[in-house]
Design a protein around this motif. Structure first.
Motif, mmCIF file in Angstrom:
data_model
loop_
_atom_site.group_PDB
_atom_site.id
_atom_site.type_symbol
_atom_site.label_atom_id
_atom_site.label_comp_id
_atom_site.label_asym_id
_atom_site.label_seq_id
_atom_site.Cartn_x
_atom_site.Cartn_y
_atom_site.Cartn_z
ATOM 1 N N GLN A 51 0.838 -1.202 0.000
ATOM 2 C CA GLN A 51 0.000 0.000 0.000
ATOM 3 C C GLN A 51 0.877 1.257 0.000
ATOM 4 N N LEU A 52 0.527 2.186 -0.870
ATOM 5 C CA LEU A 52 1.270 3.445 -0.958
ATOM 6 C C LEU A 52 0.408 4.603 -0.482
ATOM 7 N N THR A 53 0.953 5.399 0.447
ATOM 8 C CA THR A 53 0.302 6.622 0.918
ATOM 9 C C THR A 53 1.069 7.812 0.362
ATOM 10 N N ARG A 54 0.351 8.756 -0.263
ATOM 11 C CA ARG A 54 0.982 9.953 -0.831
ATOM 12 C C ARG A 54 0.540 11.186 -0.050
ATOM 13 N N GLU A 55 1.490 12.069 0.214
ATOM 14 C CA GLU A 55 1.194 13.343 0.867
ATOM 15 C C GLU A 55 2.050 14.434 0.217
ATOM 16 N N TYR A 56 1.502 15.651 0.152
ATOM 17 C CA TYR A 56 2.252 16.813 -0.331
ATOM 18 C C TYR A 56 2.211 17.900 0.736
ATOM 19 N N LEU A 57 3.295 18.673 0.823
ATOM 20 C CA LEU A 57 3.367 19.739 1.824
ATOM 21 C C LEU A 57 2.596 20.982 1.387
ATOM 22 N N TYR A 58 2.705 21.340 0.095
ATOM 23 C CA TYR A 58 2.023 22.517 -0.433
ATOM 24 C C TYR A 58 1.544 22.227 -1.848
ATOM 25 N N LYS A 59 0.526 22.962 -2.276
ATOM 26 C CA LYS A 59 0.023 22.823 -3.643
ATOM 27 C C LYS A 59 0.979 23.476 -4.643
ATOM 28 N N THR A 60 1.330 24.744 -4.403
ATOM 29 C CA THR A 60 2.156 25.477 -5.362
ATOM 30 C C THR A 60 3.312 26.245 -4.721
ATOM 31 N N ASP A 61 3.261 26.484 -3.437
ATOM 32 C CA ASP A 61 4.238 27.337 -2.764
ATOM 33 C C ASP A 61 5.612 26.656 -2.677
ATOM 34 N N PRO A 62 6.672 27.271 -3.232
ATOM 35 C CA PRO A 62 8.006 26.683 -3.183
ATOM 36 C C PRO A 62 8.560 26.491 -1.775
ATOM 37 N N ARG A 63 7.904 27.068 -0.768
ATOM 38 C CA ARG A 63 8.397 26.850 0.588
ATOM 39 C C ARG A 63 8.261 25.379 0.987
ATOM 40 N N GLY A 64 7.572 24.604 0.138
ATOM 41 C CA GLY A 64 7.520 23.163 0.379
ATOM 42 C C GLY A 64 8.894 22.523 0.364
ATOM 43 N N PHE A 65 9.879 23.213 -0.195
ATOM 44 C CA PHE A 65 11.247 22.723 -0.205
ATOM 45 C C PHE A 65 12.062 23.286 0.957
ATOM 46 N N ASN A 66 11.405 23.991 1.852
ATOM 47 C CA ASN A 66 12.115 24.650 2.952
ATOM 48 C C ASN A 66 11.254 24.683 4.213
ATOM 49 N N ASP A 67 10.601 23.575 4.489
ATOM 50 C CA ASP A 67 9.705 23.493 5.652
ATOM 51 C C ASP A 67 9.816 22.118 6.297
ATOM 52 N N ALA A 68 10.878 21.930 7.060
ATOM 53 C CA ALA A 68 11.134 20.634 7.694
ATOM 54 C C ALA A 68 10.055 20.257 8.698
ATOM 55 N N THR A 69 9.470 21.262 9.344
ATOM 56 C CA THR A 69 8.448 20.984 10.350
ATOM 57 C C THR A 69 7.230 20.299 9.737
ATOM 58 N N SER A 70 6.800 20.793 8.580
ATOM 59 C CA SER A 70 5.652 20.187 7.911
ATOM 60 C C SER A 70 5.965 18.775 7.437
ATOM 61 N N ALA A 71 7.178 18.582 6.918
ATOM 62 C CA ALA A 71 7.565 17.247 6.457
ATOM 63 C C ALA A 71 7.629 16.270 7.628
ATOM 64 N N ALA A 72 8.122 16.744 8.766
ATOM 65 C CA ALA A 72 8.187 15.888 9.957
ATOM 66 C C ALA A 72 6.788 15.463 10.389
ATOM 67 N N ALA A 73 5.840 16.390 10.335
ATOM 68 C CA ALA A 73 4.460 16.076 10.733
ATOM 69 C C ALA A 73 3.833 15.056 9.783
ATOM 70 N N LYS A 74 4.069 15.221 8.478
ATOM 71 C CA LYS A 74 3.537 14.264 7.503
ATOM 72 C C LYS A 74 4.141 12.879 7.732
ATOM 73 N N ALA A 75 5.448 12.848 7.955
ATOM 74 C CA ALA A 75 6.121 11.578 8.172
ATOM 75 C C ALA A 75 5.611 10.885 9.436
ATOM 76 N N GLN A 76 5.419 11.657 10.511
ATOM 77 C CA GLN A 76 4.933 11.068 11.753
ATOM 78 C C GLN A 76 3.540 10.480 11.565
#
Length: 359
Positions: free
Chosen positions: A208-233
Motif C-alpha cells: 500500500q502506498l500513501t501519498r502526501e504533499y506539503l504545499y500545492k504550489t508554494d516553493p516553501r515546500g522545499f524549505n519546511d522541515a516541520t511540515s515534512a516531519a508532521a507528515k512523516a509522523q
C-alpha cells in the motif's frame, strides 16, 4: 516547441539544521561555513589571483540543504577549484517574487559572471528574460527548459531513479505500507511520485502506498522541515515503514522522524544523504537515496564556458543510461536486493520498462 521542465525534489531541514534562505544580495552561511549567498566561492586549486567565475543562483534552502542545492554546489566547487575561479552565490527566499529572481540573475550577469546558473524550475521565466538581455552570457537552468541559443537546460529523468527507489521500498518494507512525501504538488515532483509508485506496484502489487504533499504550489515546500516531519509522523503512526521524501531541505524533518521509529527506513533524494555530515546521526535509517547528479551537469557547463570556450547549450537530459540519475548503495542496506534493483535498471535502460512521469 518549448517543453515544460521536470523539476527536482528538495526538502526542508529541521529547526536544528535549517538555514535561513535570504533574498537577493543578503548573505547566508552553510553548515560547512562556506558562504551560500552574497559571498564568493572559496574553493581553489592553488594560490594567486582568481578569475571571475560563475554566478550561482540557488533555490530556496540554498547551499547546505543536504539535497538538491548541495548537488549543484558540488559541481561549482569542483570547477572553481580546478580552474581557480572566484564565483558568486546567491540564494532564493520563501515568498519571493518573479522580480526578485530576475534581479538576482541580472546582478550577476551585469557584474560579468559567466555562466550564470539558475538552480530550480522557478527560475524559468527569469532565465528566459535575462538570456535575451545578455546574449553573450551563457545561462544554465536546472529542471526547466528555455529555448534560447545561450541557455543550457538541464533536465533529469527523476522518474527513473524514483522507480528504483520504489523497488527498494517494496522489497524492504515489512509492514507492506510505504509512503511518499512531495514538497510541492506540481509537474516536477509528480515525476518522483509517479516513478516511485510504479516501482512499488511493479515489484509488489500488494504493498500500500500513501501519498502526501506539503504545499500545492508554494516553493516553501522545499524549505519546511516541520511540515515534512508532521507528515512523516502521521504515516509512521499508520504503520508505514518506508518513506521517500522529495522535498529538498524539508526532507530532513522526515528523515529525523523516521530515524526515531525502530525498523523504519527513509529514502533520501538528489544527494547521497547517507554521506551527508549534517545527517550523520540518522544515516543508519537511510535505506538509499535517489540521486540526481546536478553537480555533473553544472560542472560540465562551467568547463564548456571557461575551459573549452564552447558553451554547452540546448536541452540536455540526464538519465539512468548516461549516469545522470541513480540510486545509492552506501551503507550496504540494499545489498541483499541489489540484484533486483540492477535488473530493474537494465529493463528501464533497454526500454523493456517504460516509466511514467505522471502520477
Amino acid at each position: 516547441m518549448r517543453r515544460v521542465s521536470k523539476i527536482a525534489a528538495a526538502g526542508v531541514v529541521s529547526a536544528a539544521l535549517a538555514l535561513t534562505a535570504t533574498a537577493c544580495g543578503s548573505s547566508t552561511t552553510s553548515d560547512s561555513g562556506k558562504p551560500s549567498s552574497g559571498g564568493s566561492s572559496t574553493a581553489s586549486s592553488g594560490g594567486g589571483s582568481k578569475a571571475k567565475g560563475v554566478g550561482m543562483a540557488y533555490d530556496v534552502g540554498g547551499r547546505g540543504d543536504h539535497s538538491f542545492n548541495d548537488s549543484a554546489a558540488r559541481g561549482l566547487d569542483k570547477a572553481d577549484g580546478e580552474l581557480n575561479l572566484e564565483s558568486k552565490e546567491l540564494t532564493a527566499s520563501n515568498g519571493e517574487t518573479e522580480s526578485d529572481r530576475e534581479q538576482r540573475l541580472d546582478s550577476m550577469a551585469a557584474a560579468g559572471y559567466n555562466p550564470v546558473v539558475a538552480v530550480g524550475y522557478t527560475y524559468g521565466p527569469a532565465v528566459e528574460k535575462m538570456a535575451k538581455k545578455y546574449p553573450n552570457v551563457t545561462f544554465g537552468l536546472v529542471d526547466s527548459v528555455v529555448d534560447a541559443p545561450n541557455v543550457d537546460s538541464m533536465v533529469f529523468a527523476t522518474e527513473q531513479s524514483s522507480y528504483l527507489a520504489g523497488v527498494a521500498a517494496a522489497l524492504k518494507s515489512k509492514s507492506g505500507k510505504v509512503g511518499f512525501i512531495g514538497g510541492v504538488q506540481n509537474t516536477l515532483i509528480g515525476t518522483f511520485d509517479a516513478g516511485f509508485a510504479q516501482g512499488v506496484k511493479d515489484t509488489k502489487p500488494s504493498v500500500q502506498l500513501t501519498r502526501e504533499y506539503l504545499y500545492k504550489t508554494d516553493p516553501r515546500g522545499f524549505n519546511d522541515a516541520t511540515s515534512a516531519a508532521a507528515k512523516a509522523q502521521g504515516m509512521l503512526d499508520k504503520g508505514v515503514d518506508v518513506i521517500y521524501t522529495a522535498a529538498g531541505l524539508s526532507g530532513d524533518g522526515s528523515i529525523q522522524k523516521v530515524a526515531g521509529k525502530s525498523g523504519a527506513w527513509a529514502i533520501g533524494v538528489d544527494s547521497d544523504q547517507y554521506n551527508d555530515p549534517a545527517l550523520a546521526k540518522y544515516k543508519n535509517s537511510i535505506l538509499t537515496s535517489a540521486i540526481k547528479n546536478v553537480d555533473v551537469a553544472v560542472y560540465d557547463l562551467i568547463n564548456s564556458v571557461k575551459k573549452d570556450n564552447k558553451p554547452k547549450v540546448g536541452t540536455n537530459t540526464y538519465d539512468l543510461a548516461n549516469g545522470g540519475v541513480s540510486v545509492s548503495a552506501t551503507g550496504g542496506f540494499i545489498a541483499d536486493i541489489q540484484a533486483q534493483i540492477d535488473a530493474a535498471k537494465q529493463k528501464i535502460v533497454s526500454g523493456a520498462i517504460k516509466v511514467s512521469s505522471t502520477p
